[in-house]
Design a protein around this motif. Structure first.
Motif, mmCIF file in Angstrom:
data_model
loop_
_atom_site.group_PDB
_atom_site.id
_atom_site.type_symbol
_atom_site.label_atom_id
_atom_site.label_comp_id
_atom_site.label_asym_id
_atom_site.label_seq_id
_atom_site.Cartn_x
_atom_site.Cartn_y
_atom_site.Cartn_z
ATOM 1 N N GLN A 23 8.848 -13.374 2.428
ATOM 2 C CA GLN A 23 7.609 -12.626 2.612
ATOM 3 C C GLN A 23 6.806 -13.182 3.781
ATOM 4 N N GLY A 26 7.310 -11.546 7.291
ATOM 5 C CA GLY A 26 6.698 -10.270 7.609
ATOM 6 C C GLY A 26 7.735 -9.166 7.682
ATOM 7 N N ASP A 27 7.273 -7.977 7.955
ATOM 8 C CA ASP A 27 8.104 -6.781 7.992
ATOM 9 C C ASP A 27 8.162 -6.255 9.422
ATOM 10 N N ALA A 30 7.115 -2.562 9.896
ATOM 11 C CA ALA A 30 5.660 -2.384 9.860
ATOM 12 C C ALA A 30 5.035 -2.959 11.126
ATOM 13 N N GLY A 31 5.613 -4.049 11.626
ATOM 14 C CA GLY A 31 5.125 -4.657 12.862
ATOM 15 C C GLY A 31 5.316 -3.766 14.073
ATOM 16 N N GLU A 117 -1.907 -9.236 7.358
ATOM 17 C CA GLU A 117 -0.602 -8.577 7.247
ATOM 18 C C GLU A 117 -0.174 -7.947 8.570
ATOM 19 N N GLU A 118 -1.123 -7.471 9.363
ATOM 20 C CA GLU A 118 -0.773 -6.948 10.692
ATOM 21 C C GLU A 118 -0.262 -8.062 11.598
ATOM 22 N N THR A 120 1.159 -10.952 10.653
ATOM 23 C CA THR A 120 2.472 -11.379 10.169
ATOM 24 C C THR A 120 3.553 -10.368 10.551
ATOM 25 N N ASN A 121 3.250 -9.090 10.419
ATOM 26 C CA ASN A 121 4.245 -8.062 10.696
ATOM 27 C C ASN A 121 4.533 -7.912 12.188
ATOM 28 N N ALA A 124 6.700 -10.763 13.217
ATOM 29 C CA ALA A 124 8.085 -10.524 12.782
ATOM 30 C C ALA A 124 8.774 -9.534 13.715
ATOM 31 N N TYR A 125 8.045 -8.507 14.134
ATOM 32 C CA TYR A 125 8.606 -7.525 15.064
ATOM 33 C C TYR A 125 8.957 -8.192 16.395
#
Length: 148
Positions: A23, A26-27, A30-31, A117-118, A120-121, A124-125
């Motif tokens: 987790q 991140g995703d 979404a990133g 969350e933005e 982190t995502n 990750a992107y």
């Protein structure tokens, strides 16, 4: 019976720790949506080129520097970056949450991402791209960057 309980508890702990680590990465999907806020100035992926800001392929794990693919950074950014080892999750979070507050006099006009969350995502992107714009495992890239 007691040994069995300890084994089960230990296994549950390892599973939970692994899930938490996943987790934390991140995703990337979404990133990619968050990165839409960045596209006016930055590019990433195959064929990415410098725009108003530098292209960001392979940024995770790279050393912040005065020159990135021919992009010339401001003197304040160069001074700030001089003692930084690598763009890892922590440094990217600091930078992306408040670029102008982090480096007074930076050319980057973006106000920053405020939602955790933005951040982190989008990290990750960015971590999902290697130096040539090809895809890579973002978890491995972030792990390698943290070790530098």
């Amino acid at each position: 019976m007691r040994k069995l309980n300890l084994v089960v508890a230990g296994t549950a702990f390892l599973f939970t720790a692994g899930a938490a680590s996943a987790q934390d990465v991140g995703d990337p999907a979404a990133g990619e949506k968050v990165f839409n806020k960045c596209k006016a100035c930055h590019a990433v992926g195959e064929g990415a080129k410098n725009k108003i800001g530098p292209e960001l392929n392979g940024i995770v794990g790279d050393k912040p520097s005065a020159d990135r693919g021919g992009y010339k950074f401001s003197k304040p950014f160069q001074d700030w970056a001089a003692d930084k080892a690598a763009w890892d999750s922590e440094l990217l979070t600091t930078w992306l949450s408040d670029p102008r507050g982090t480096v007074k006099g930076t050319k980057m006009a973006f106000a920053g991402l405020k939602k955790p969350e933005e951040l982190t995502n989008v990290i990750a992107y960015l971590a999902s791209f290697d130096e040539s714009g090809g895809k890579q495992d973002p978890a491995e890239a972030l792990k390698a960057a943290a070790a530098k």
